[in-house]
Write an enzyme that holds these catalytic residues in place. Sequence first.
Site, PDB file in Angstrom:
ATOM      1  N   GLY A   6      30.636  31.569  52.867  1.00  0.00           N
ATOM      2  CA  GLY A   6      31.539  30.590  53.134  1.00  0.00           C
ATOM      3  C   GLY A   6      32.134  29.915  52.001  1.00  0.00           C
ATOM      4  N   ARG A  27      28.722  37.750  37.479  1.00  0.00           N
ATOM      5  CA  ARG A  27      29.806  37.976  37.766  1.00  0.00           C
ATOM      6  C   ARG A  27      30.851  37.603  36.280  1.00  0.00           C
ATOM      7  NH1 ARG A  27      32.071  36.763  43.772  1.00  0.00           N
ATOM      8  NH2 ARG A  27      33.679  35.732  42.744  1.00  0.00           N
ATOM      9  N   ASP A  60      35.875  31.075  39.866  1.00  0.00           N
ATOM     10  CA  ASP A  60      35.302  31.859  40.855  1.00  0.00           C
ATOM     11  C   ASP A  60      34.528  32.711  40.320  1.00  0.00           C
ATOM     12  OD1 ASP A  60      34.350  32.471  43.520  1.00  0.00           O
ATOM     13  OD2 ASP A  60      35.916  33.735  43.721  1.00  0.00           O
ATOM     14  N   GLU A  99      34.493  30.007  49.956  1.00  0.00           N
ATOM     15  CA  GLU A  99      35.831  29.691  49.974  1.00  0.00           C
ATOM     16  C   GLU A  99      36.364  28.899  51.048  1.00  0.00           C
ATOM     17  OE1 GLU A  99      34.484  32.900  48.712  1.00  0.00           O
ATOM     18  OE2 GLU A  99      35.242  31.750  46.919  1.00  0.00           O
TER      19      GLU A  99
HETATM   20 CA    CA Z   1      33.435  32.745  45.529  1.00  0.00          CA
END
Ligand code: CA
Length: 595
Positions: free
Chosen positions: A200, A354, A325, A202
């Site tokens: 969650g 990432r 992000d 976002e």
């Molecule tokens: Ca994210």
Amino acid sequence: MIQRSKNMKKPFAMSIIAAALMVAGAAQAKEVTDADILNDAKTTGDVVHFGLGQQGQRFSTLDKINTKTVKNLVPVWSFSFGGEKQRGQESQPLVHDGKMFVTASYSRIFALDAKTGKKLWKYEHRLPEGIMPCCDVINRGAALYDNLVIFATLDAQLVALNKDTGKVVWKDKIDDYAAGYSATAAPLIVKGLVITGVSGGEFGVQGRMEARDAKTGKMVWMRPTVEGHMGYKWVNGEKVENGISGTLNATWTGDLWKTGGAATWNGATYDPDTNLVFAGTGNPAPWNSHLRPGDNLFSSATVAIDPDTGKIVWHYQTTPHDGWDFDGVNEFVSFDYKDPKTGKIIKAGGKADRNGFFFVLDRTNGKPLNIFPFVKDITWAKGFDMNTGRPIYVDENRPGDPSGSADGKKGKSVTAAPSFLGGKNQQQIAYNPQTGLFYVPANEWAMDIWNEPVSYKRGAAYLGAGFTIKALHDDYIGALRAVDPVSGKIVWENKNFAPLWGGVLTTAGNLTFYGTPEGYLKALDAKTGKEVWSFQTGSGVVAPPVTWMENGEQYVAVVSGWGGAVPLWGGDVARRVNFLEQGGSVWVFKLHNGK
Ligand code: CA
Ligand code: CA
């Protein structure tokens, strides 16, 4: 005993004994013990934990299927998850006592006969309207403990079922789905605790890890992953304070920490050597970094937690003050290696983040040992300062502040690589102690990203950013890469047209298995990367394969079903791969005639 009963005079007595034996047999379905969980990586007859063991190495000592025999690998059975509920299938199957437990999209779980694929039972969680999973209606797998199979649901609950009947034993709400909470990761089992995170980021949720008594579902501790929040533990059913995570307002200004994100949506691993749980944390909320000055701990980091106390022992932030992000949720995989200079054995952990960098940390204290890129294009940082462990930012490549723009509505757009879908996303890496290599399902892509003003509203997207994802190369996005954690070199790679979104399995048979969105389950020579086998599963593979041994035969299984974040968030890339078909099934393979 049956022999002896034949000698009994009364047939009545015999039938009583037979009945008693049958009842005993039914009750004797094998329970999953702490020892089973702890030894999962070594025991080849089952797969009782996500990651093929709590450390998450995804390595099997089995070698019956190897570079020579793999050409004889053929399907044994396939099982369809059925219905209209397809979409992304990211689940890792578990195998125990001749049964397979596999979760599917829309919070479903199936128990199947591992040898034949026959359905034993199915549980479909009743989902309310208005759930808000960010990245498809997926689930990554279940946990086994005692006589239970436990999994997390899209409406942020934990459900524990009797593994032999599929009946609900306990259920517990993690948090309110209407505020943006959901749960998709496979739970971690440590010493009788079921340890889970939340999705969650976002929606400005409050990231955390939670531990419950696996048998009863009762809370044991809760550890926030946003600096400033109070942690709790439960003593004799009483909720008591257990210390603030970090220091209030040290890395967050004002009240921003209250909606700070750092969602632990990809779960955690555990290392028994150091007795630490390693949880990855997602982006600080909102995405617009100009609204939240500071490092914003413990977002985009690996957080090491003592499972006995629920306290943070160390943390390492891979993207401080994340503005792209990049999350930091990627799994932290424990491994040991010999220091080439001193010959000393180092207790390390590896993480393909990432943000495009591969991190090798000392897993006892979180100190960086080696940091190197595993993708080719990285725009946000030039590298890392190994003395401070901090990134060397390229400031002009951070998306601009909208408050400084002409109309105050859109900041300077930048082209950033990797895209927020990451150099690696949820697709799990594997470590093979025989080759000393990590196998990383990497992706090469970029995004245009810009910031916008935003304020927090409960249950609404809390980004303050816009974006479009773009491919960098015409011929490939994905690349399965063999990475040497000691030298930092990419030893080989196998490119793929579509982005890779499925995890990896590696074996003592010198094999590396992984799936592609184009539908292939592939086996590569683990040392050279040469493709030695492939099979078309009928839909895209976005899940990690597993392997086990039964009756002297080695089996391989993988779930197939295209979906996940790429078709939903992928922009140009989603259009590029919109020819891929959905599905939902599990495939099982073994060697033809056992050879
Ligand atoms: Ca994210
Ligand atoms: Ca095992």
